[in-house]
Scaffold this active site. Structure first.
Site, PDB file in Angstrom:
ATOM      1  N   LYS A   8      77.488 -64.749  38.705  1.00 16.84           N
ATOM      2  CA  LYS A   8      76.990 -66.054  39.182  1.00 16.84           C
ATOM      3  C   LYS A   8      75.768 -65.889  40.083  1.00 16.84           C
ATOM      4  O   LYS A   8      74.758 -66.572  39.917  1.00 16.84           O
ATOM      5  CB  LYS A   8      78.087 -66.812  39.954  1.00 16.84           C
ATOM      6  CG  LYS A   8      79.340 -67.086  39.160  1.00 16.84           C
ATOM      7  CD  LYS A   8      80.351 -67.885  39.955  1.00 16.84           C
ATOM      8  CE  LYS A   8      80.885 -67.165  41.177  1.00 16.84           C
ATOM      9  NZ  LYS A   8      81.641 -65.931  40.892  1.00 16.84           N
ATOM     10  N   ARG A  83      84.789 -75.034  43.970  1.00 18.09           N
ATOM     11  CA  ARG A  83      85.786 -74.148  43.366  1.00 18.09           C
ATOM     12  C   ARG A  83      87.216 -74.580  43.682  1.00 18.09           C
ATOM     13  O   ARG A  83      88.151 -73.795  43.469  1.00 18.09           O
ATOM     14  CB  ARG A  83      85.520 -72.676  43.693  1.00 18.09           C
ATOM     15  CG  ARG A  83      85.576 -72.252  45.088  1.00 18.09           C
ATOM     16  CD  ARG A  83      85.447 -70.737  45.151  1.00 18.09           C
ATOM     17  NE  ARG A  83      84.089 -70.293  45.343  1.00 18.09           N
ATOM     18  CZ  ARG A  83      83.713 -69.020  45.286  1.00 18.09           C
ATOM     19  NH1 ARG A  83      84.565 -68.074  45.021  1.00 18.09           N
ATOM     20  NH2 ARG A  83      82.476 -68.686  45.497  1.00 18.09           N
ATOM     21  N   ARG A 122      79.198 -52.920  42.148  1.00 21.96           N
ATOM     22  CA  ARG A 122      78.155 -53.687  42.865  1.00 21.96           C
ATOM     23  C   ARG A 122      77.794 -53.042  44.204  1.00 21.96           C
ATOM     24  O   ARG A 122      78.650 -52.625  44.966  1.00 21.96           O
ATOM     25  CB  ARG A 122      78.639 -55.116  43.118  1.00 21.96           C
ATOM     26  CG  ARG A 122      77.636 -55.914  43.946  1.00 21.96           C
ATOM     27  CD  ARG A 122      77.913 -57.367  43.943  1.00 21.96           C
ATOM     28  NE  ARG A 122      79.266 -57.691  44.348  1.00 21.96           N
ATOM     29  CZ  ARG A 122      79.802 -58.894  44.218  1.00 21.96           C
ATOM     30  NH1 ARG A 122      79.102 -59.880  43.701  1.00 21.96           N
ATOM     31  NH2 ARG A 122      81.039 -59.122  44.608  1.00 21.96           N
ATOM     32  N   ARG A 155      80.594 -54.870  49.665  1.00 19.07           N
ATOM     33  CA  ARG A 155      81.135 -55.975  50.457  1.00 19.07           C
ATOM     34  C   ARG A 155      82.540 -55.664  50.993  1.00 19.07           C
ATOM     35  O   ARG A 155      83.273 -54.888  50.385  1.00 19.07           O
ATOM     36  CB  ARG A 155      81.193 -57.248  49.587  1.00 19.07           C
ATOM     37  CG  ARG A 155      79.875 -57.959  49.557  1.00 19.07           C
ATOM     38  CD  ARG A 155      79.755 -59.101  48.612  1.00 19.07           C
ATOM     39  NE  ARG A 155      80.943 -59.891  48.318  1.00 19.07           N
ATOM     40  CZ  ARG A 155      80.933 -60.936  47.506  1.00 19.07           C
ATOM     41  NH1 ARG A 155      79.809 -61.317  46.923  1.00 19.07           N
ATOM     42  NH2 ARG A 155      82.020 -61.613  47.263  1.00 19.07           N
ATOM     43  N   ARG A 166      91.395 -61.901  44.700  1.00 19.64           N
ATOM     44  CA  ARG A 166      90.373 -62.944  44.476  1.00 19.64           C
ATOM     45  C   ARG A 166      90.449 -63.477  43.053  1.00 19.64           C
ATOM     46  O   ARG A 166      90.256 -64.667  42.803  1.00 19.64           O
ATOM     47  CB  ARG A 166      88.972 -62.381  44.759  1.00 19.64           C
ATOM     48  CG  ARG A 166      88.675 -62.304  46.248  1.00 19.64           C
ATOM     49  CD  ARG A 166      87.522 -61.387  46.556  1.00 19.64           C
ATOM     50  NE  ARG A 166      86.281 -61.763  45.936  1.00 19.64           N
ATOM     51  CZ  ARG A 166      85.333 -60.901  45.579  1.00 19.64           C
ATOM     52  NH1 ARG A 166      85.496 -59.608  45.762  1.00 19.64           N
ATOM     53  NH2 ARG A 166      84.234 -61.327  45.027  1.00 19.64           N
TER      54      ARG A 166
HETATM   55  P1  AP5 Z   1      77.175 -60.956  40.854  1.00 21.85           P
HETATM   56  O1  AP5 Z   1      76.042 -61.736  40.315  1.00 21.85           O
HETATM   57  O2  AP5 Z   1      77.094 -60.485  42.274  1.00 21.85           O
HETATM   58  O3  AP5 Z   1      78.586 -61.718  40.589  1.00 21.85           O
HETATM   59  P2  AP5 Z   1      79.199 -63.024  41.204  1.00 21.85           P
HETATM   60  O4  AP5 Z   1      79.817 -63.793  40.080  1.00 21.85           O
HETATM   61  O5  AP5 Z   1      78.182 -63.732  42.052  1.00 21.85           O
HETATM   62  O6  AP5 Z   1      80.364 -62.374  42.060  1.00 21.85           O
HETATM   63  P3  AP5 Z   1      80.890 -62.668  43.528  1.00 21.85           P
HETATM   64  O7  AP5 Z   1      81.872 -61.556  43.851  1.00 21.85           O
HETATM   65  O8  AP5 Z   1      79.756 -62.860  44.489  1.00 21.85           O
HETATM   66  O9  AP5 Z   1      81.657 -63.989  43.306  1.00 21.85           O
HETATM   67  P4  AP5 Z   1      82.713 -64.607  44.223  1.00 21.85           P
HETATM   68  O10 AP5 Z   1      82.853 -65.939  43.607  1.00 21.85           O
HETATM   69  O11 AP5 Z   1      83.971 -63.848  44.392  1.00 21.85           O
HETATM   70  O12 AP5 Z   1      82.055 -64.482  45.667  1.00 21.85           O
HETATM   71  P5  AP5 Z   1      81.294 -65.477  46.595  1.00 21.85           P
HETATM   72  O13 AP5 Z   1      80.250 -64.717  47.289  1.00 21.85           O
HETATM   73  O14 AP5 Z   1      80.905 -66.736  45.904  1.00 21.85           O
HETATM   74  O15 AP5 Z   1      77.387 -59.704  39.884  1.00 21.85           O
HETATM   75  C1  AP5 Z   1      78.399 -58.735  40.134  1.00 21.85           C
HETATM   76  C2  AP5 Z   1      77.879 -57.337  39.729  1.00 21.85           C
HETATM   77  O16 AP5 Z   1      77.706 -57.316  38.311  1.00 21.85           O
HETATM   78  C3  AP5 Z   1      76.506 -56.959  40.326  1.00 21.85           C
HETATM   79  O17 AP5 Z   1      76.514 -55.582  40.616  1.00 21.85           O
HETATM   80  C4  AP5 Z   1      75.499 -57.270  39.196  1.00 21.85           C
HETATM   81  O18 AP5 Z   1      74.366 -56.429  39.263  1.00 21.85           O
HETATM   82  C5  AP5 Z   1      76.359 -56.994  37.953  1.00 21.85           C
HETATM   83  N1  AP5 Z   1      76.024 -57.866  36.819  1.00 21.85           N
HETATM   84  C6  AP5 Z   1      75.838 -59.215  36.847  1.00 21.85           C
HETATM   85  N2  AP5 Z   1      75.599 -59.682  35.609  1.00 21.85           N
HETATM   86  C7  AP5 Z   1      75.651 -58.599  34.760  1.00 21.85           C
HETATM   87  C8  AP5 Z   1      75.484 -58.435  33.352  1.00 21.85           C
HETATM   88  N3  AP5 Z   1      75.220 -59.493  32.552  1.00 21.85           N
HETATM   89  N4  AP5 Z   1      75.602 -57.185  32.837  1.00 21.85           N
HETATM   90  C9  AP5 Z   1      75.873 -56.116  33.636  1.00 21.85           C
HETATM   91  N5  AP5 Z   1      76.021 -56.209  34.987  1.00 21.85           N
HETATM   92  C10 AP5 Z   1      75.929 -57.435  35.544  1.00 21.85           C
HETATM   93  O19 AP5 Z   1      82.465 -65.864  47.611  1.00 21.85           O
HETATM   94  C11 AP5 Z   1      82.976 -64.911  48.531  1.00 21.85           C
HETATM   95  C12 AP5 Z   1      84.043 -65.569  49.394  1.00 21.85           C
HETATM   96  O20 AP5 Z   1      83.477 -66.671  50.149  1.00 21.85           O
HETATM   97  C13 AP5 Z   1      85.235 -66.192  48.648  1.00 21.85           C
HETATM   98  O21 AP5 Z   1      86.210 -65.226  48.319  1.00 21.85           O
HETATM   99  C14 AP5 Z   1      85.720 -67.198  49.708  1.00 21.85           C
HETATM  100  O22 AP5 Z   1      86.421 -66.562  50.750  1.00 21.85           O
HETATM  101  C15 AP5 Z   1      84.414 -67.737  50.281  1.00 21.85           C
HETATM  102  N6  AP5 Z   1      83.911 -68.906  49.524  1.00 21.85           N
HETATM  103  C16 AP5 Z   1      82.732 -68.975  48.833  1.00 21.85           C
HETATM  104  N7  AP5 Z   1      82.597 -70.174  48.272  1.00 21.85           N
HETATM  105  C17 AP5 Z   1      83.700 -70.898  48.592  1.00 21.85           C
HETATM  106  C18 AP5 Z   1      84.141 -72.210  48.265  1.00 21.85           C
HETATM  107  N8  AP5 Z   1      83.409 -73.037  47.498  1.00 21.85           N
HETATM  108  N9  AP5 Z   1      85.323 -72.616  48.771  1.00 21.85           N
HETATM  109  C19 AP5 Z   1      86.065 -71.830  49.567  1.00 21.85           C
HETATM  110  N10 AP5 Z   1      85.712 -70.557  49.889  1.00 21.85           N
HETATM  111  C20 AP5 Z   1      84.542 -70.094  49.399  1.00 21.85           C
END
Ligand code: AP5
Length: 214
Positions: A8, A83, A122, A155, A166
């Protein structure tokens, strides 16, 4: 939308650059808050480090407030919000029928083993935030950012136990949001299994296609 590690953040950066609009990423916003020395930061750290969602009231207020900022007037990319169903309802209630309403709800899909491998590999630059992957997009020098030379880190919510947790939270709390948009006929699915450029191409075709049709 999509499970942790599906790509994402990677894709929202590219979409935002292509359309010259800001990204509103709730995870990034919480990572900024958690650096502070405040009771709120301590609360956010607890939820994030356990792999749990931050409570809806706090999350909704933070994101809706950000979406009222003038730099979102010509569009924005939402990453990681909504979400929960409560978040989706709040977003609809706030912006339905306005120029700020969401045009596309896109679900990135990939098999479990793919997302786990992406999460495990990552690495993020501690200085500029550039995202790498040890298998699909490794830095030229191990542990060092190609862009600015900053140190790369993993992270705090990236241990195998928290990753699994998660993914479970996604199943329990975000799958109902997918159903919410599906029922409304708004859900668009994109295969996130191919390499990064190919996924970006699918997304751009989809968003540009509908913009041309307007
Ligand atoms: P990356 O693009 O970083 O993946 P991502 O989907 O963004 O993963 P996240 O772990 O950031 O998602 P998340 O939803 O758990 O975390 P968030 O920060 O939103 O890609 C991952 C890896 O794959 C990278 O190394 C990249 O290079 C590689 N890659 C990507 N695409 C690829 C491809 N096509 N081919 C090969 N490699 C690839 O949330 C973190 C925390 O914040 C949550 O757990 C929660 O506590 C809180 N939070 C955030 N939003 C909310 C909400 N709306 N409500 C409540 N709590 C929230």
């Amino acid at each position: 939308m999509g499970p942790p590690g599906v790509g994402k953040g990677t894709q929202s950066n590219r979409l935002a650059a292509a359309f010259a609009v800001p990204i509103v990423a709730s995870g990034d916003m919480f990572r900024e808050i958690r650096k502070q020395d405040t009771p709120l930061a301590a609360e956010v750290r607890q939820y994030m480090d356990r792999g749990e969602y931050v409570p809806d009231d706090l999350t909704i207020a933070m994101v809706l407030d950000r979406l009222r900022a003038p730099d979102t007037e010509n569009g924005y990319v939402l990453d990681g919000f909504p979400r929960t169903v409560a978040q989706a309802e709040a977003l609809d209630a706030a912006f339905d029928g306005t120029s700020r309403a969401i045009d596309h709800v896109i679900l990135l899909k990939a098999p479990l083993e793919t997302v786990l491998a992406r999460l495990t590999g990552r690495r993020i630059c501690s200085n500029c935030g550039a995202v790498y992957n040890l298998s699909s997009n490794p830095p030229e020098v191990e542990g060092q950012c190609d862009v600015c030379g900053g140190a790369l880190f993993q992270r705090t919510d990236e241990t195998p136990q928290v990753q699994r947790y998660r993914l479970g939270v996604f199943d329990r709390q975000t799958k109902p949001v997918i159903a919410y948009y599906k029922v409304k006929g708004r859900l668009e699915m994109v295969d996130a299994t191919p390499p990064v450029d190919a996924v970006t191409e699918q997304l751009l075709n989809r968003v540009r296609g509908s913009a041309d049709a307007k």
